[in-house]
Scaffold this active site. Structure first.
Site, PDB file in Angstrom:
ATOM      1  N   GLU A   1      85.731  55.705  -3.329  1.00  0.00           N
ATOM      2  CA  GLU A   1      84.314  56.311  -3.463  1.00  0.00           C
ATOM      3  C   GLU A   1      83.653  55.399  -2.316  1.00  0.00           C
ATOM      4  O   GLU A   1      83.684  54.153  -2.330  1.00  0.00           O
ATOM      5  CB  GLU A   1      83.688  56.248  -4.676  1.00  0.00           C
TER       6      GLU A   1
ATOM      7  N   GLY B   1      75.615  71.471  -6.533  1.00  0.00           N
ATOM      8  CA  GLY B   1      74.949  70.090  -6.702  1.00  0.00           C
ATOM      9  C   GLY B   1      75.383  69.464  -8.008  1.00  0.00           C
ATOM     10  O   GLY B   1      74.897  68.411  -8.441  1.00  0.00           O
TER      11      GLY B   1
ATOM     12  N   GLY C   1      78.402  67.505  -7.347  1.00  0.00           N
ATOM     13  CA  GLY C   1      79.019  66.403  -6.682  1.00  0.00           C
ATOM     14  C   GLY C   1      80.613  66.815  -6.366  1.00  0.00           C
ATOM     15  O   GLY C   1      81.681  66.331  -6.306  1.00  0.00           O
TER      16      GLY C   1
ATOM     17  N   GLU D   1      77.988  69.646   9.270  1.00  0.00           N
ATOM     18  CA  GLU D   1      77.129  69.205   8.161  1.00  0.00           C
ATOM     19  C   GLU D   1      76.212  67.735   8.754  1.00  0.00           C
ATOM     20  O   GLU D   1      75.220  67.893   8.302  1.00  0.00           O
ATOM     21  CB  GLU D   1      78.139  68.664   6.967  1.00  0.00           C
TER      22      GLU D   1
ATOM     23  N   ASP E   1      85.311  65.180   2.091  1.00  0.00           N
ATOM     24  CA  ASP E   1      85.143  66.395   1.374  1.00  0.00           C
ATOM     25  C   ASP E   1      85.858  67.503   2.339  1.00  0.00           C
ATOM     26  O   ASP E   1      86.509  68.481   1.483  1.00  0.00           O
ATOM     27  CB  ASP E   1      83.502  66.685   1.177  1.00  0.00           C
TER      28      ASP E   1
ATOM     29  N   TYR F   1      72.036  57.471   0.035  1.00  0.00           N
ATOM     30  CA  TYR F   1      73.438  57.698   0.813  1.00  0.00           C
ATOM     31  C   TYR F   1      73.165  57.057   2.128  1.00  0.00           C
ATOM     32  O   TYR F   1      74.218  56.185   2.426  1.00  0.00           O
ATOM     33  CB  TYR F   1      73.865  59.110   0.520  1.00  0.00           C
TER      34      TYR F   1
HETATM   35  C1  GLA Z   1      79.868  62.445  -0.632  1.00  0.00           C
HETATM   36  C2  GLA Z   1      79.953  62.357   0.901  1.00  0.00           C
HETATM   37  C3  GLA Z   1      81.439  61.933   1.138  1.00  0.00           C
HETATM   38  C4  GLA Z   1      81.748  60.959   0.618  1.00  0.00           C
HETATM   39  C5  GLA Z   1      81.261  60.374  -0.765  1.00  0.00           C
HETATM   40  C6  GLA Z   1      81.495  59.485  -1.527  1.00  0.00           C
HETATM   41  O1  GLA Z   1      80.892  63.296  -1.490  1.00  0.00           O
HETATM   42  O2  GLA Z   1      80.175  63.993   1.269  1.00  0.00           O
HETATM   43  O3  GLA Z   1      81.851  61.895   2.430  1.00  0.00           O
HETATM   44  O4  GLA Z   1      81.031  59.700   1.170  1.00  0.00           O
HETATM   45  O5  GLA Z   1      80.040  61.140  -1.163  1.00  0.00           O
HETATM   46  O6  GLA Z   1      82.860  58.672  -1.540  1.00  0.00           O
END
Ligand code: GLA
Length: 384
Positions: A33, A122, A124, A160, A172, A224
């Site tokens: 992560e 929303g 995650g 994005e 993702d 972030y």
């Molecule tokens: C979000 C971002 C990913 C990654 C995660 C953390 O999901 O879209 O690219 O950075 O957070 O691992």
């Protein structure tokens, strides 16, 4: 929603059958992560929840978009008027993909698109990546662009980052585009080298639960970006291209070199130890010792909570409650500040754990969480 409903929805809206129907999944990340924007390792797998798109080409430079999930009618856009960060609605994701394809020189001349998604938004779980990838794959097929899945993922990330304006990494979109049924994807985010790791928990008497806390804390996006900037500062101070270049064995020396940069030290420690945890999880899974990954998942959470500081009370409560009730391991998954946690459990313990988490949320006065089992599912594909 299945292929038939989305196909019928398209026909009712646009007055003709679509040329095809595609699907792309959301994901959970098993481990790795906040490593993807540090050129590090991640290990997501695809959820059974997908975004589905029925699509036909157009030749007149018009993009028409409709979502079965949002009551906003058909949105009509001119391709030559698409501008980065001009759209704050859901349409920015599919439109951003069309923009990114055209910007890269691909001859997309328009489309009619009808979408429906079962990926919780929303939470995650990459609902936006699923929308992007399903549109990219449909246009790749219809316009015979011949782009491989990893390249589609890169274009979706560009949509994005630039069009939507969210500074996310590559995990993702690659997960949605490249995952395979029954496998987790070991991905090197530097060069997108991939290894499909068999991940069949049921066969080994285990389950993986996703707990969607149903909270999204407001400072999510700004925080972030701050973490990302902090990691880049760490790499610059240490004289490397990305934190991925700091070997685990050199971590102590690197931390010493950072002196009193306490915040950067914490970020660096998380990223370098997290990359090592991913490699250890891969080794354990490949040697058939799946139960042993539990403590590594939990160690990842502790590092995200204490060093990277992206957890929140709801995520911590899931992890603490699940571990106290006998889980093998648990951690937040995705960006953090809300969203979802994952819990690795022995199959017989699933109901007890679910009840324990629900009761703990009720006792804390939190919104009831949504708990479901995650089974590694197929990546994006044409379904009709
Ligand atoms: C979000 C971002 C990913 C990654 C995660 C953390 O999901 O879209 O690219 O950075 O957070 O691992």
């Amino acid at each position: 929603m299945g292929a038939v409903e989305v196909r019928d929805g398209f026909t009712a809206l646009y007055g003709a059958e679509p040329e095809g129907v595609w699907s792309a999944p959301g994901r959970v990340n098993l481990i790795g992560e906040h490593t993807d924007y540090n050129d590090g390792f991640v290990m997501p797998f695809a959820l059974p929840h997908t975004a589905v798109a029925a699509v036909s080409r157009r030749t007149d430079g018009i993009l028409r978009l409709h979502s079965a999930d949002i009551d906003a009618g058909v949105v009509e856009l001119r391709l030559d008027a698409l501008r980065p960060q001009s759209d704050k609605e859901w349409t920015a994701y599919p439109a951003g993909v069309v923009w990114a394809l055209r910007e890269a020189g691909h001859p997309v001349t328009g489309a009619d698109i009808h979408l429906a998604s079962a990926v919780p938004a929303g939470a995650g779980l990459s609902s936006s990546a699923a929308l992007e990838v399903v549109v990219a794959l449909a246009l790749n097929d219809l316009y015979e662009l011949g782009l491989p899945p990893w390249r589609l993922a890169r274009l979706c990330q560009r949509a994005e980052n630039v069009y939507v304006g969210a500074p996310t990494g590559i995990m993702d979109q690659t997960a949605s585009a490249c995952c395979e049924d029954g496998h987790a994807l070991f991905l090197d985010t530097r060069d997108l080298a991939q290894r499909q790791i068999p991940f069949d928990l049921a066969a080994e008497g285990m389950r993986l639960l996703v707990v969607d806390t149903r909270v999204k804390h407001a400072h999510n996006e700004g925080e972030y970006g701050k973490r990302r900037a902090g990691c880049e500062k760490g790499a610059a101070l240490l004289g490397v291209d990305a934190l991925r270049d700091i070997a685990y064995d050199d971590l102590d020396a690197a931390l010493a070199r950072l002196g009193d940069e306490e915040e950067v030290r914490r970020l660096v420690r998380h990223v370098v130890t997290e990359d090592q945890r991913v490699e250890r999880v891969v080794a354990l899974l490949e040697s058939g010792d799946t139960r042993a990954i539990g403590p590594l998942l939990t160690a990842s959470h502790v590092s995200l909570r204490d060093d990277f500081r992206v957890s929140c009370p709801e995520l911590d409560l899931v992890v603490d409650t699940a571990l106290a009730a006998g889980a093998l391991g648990a951690r937040m998954t995705g960006g953090g500040f809300g969203g979802s946690a994952i819990v690795l459990a022995g199959a017989p313990d699933v109901d007890t754990l679910t009840k324990a988490v629900e009761e703990a949320f009720a006792a804390a006065g939190f919104t009831a969480p949504r708990v479901f089992e995650a089974v590694p599912s197929p990546g994006a594909r044409r379904i009709s």
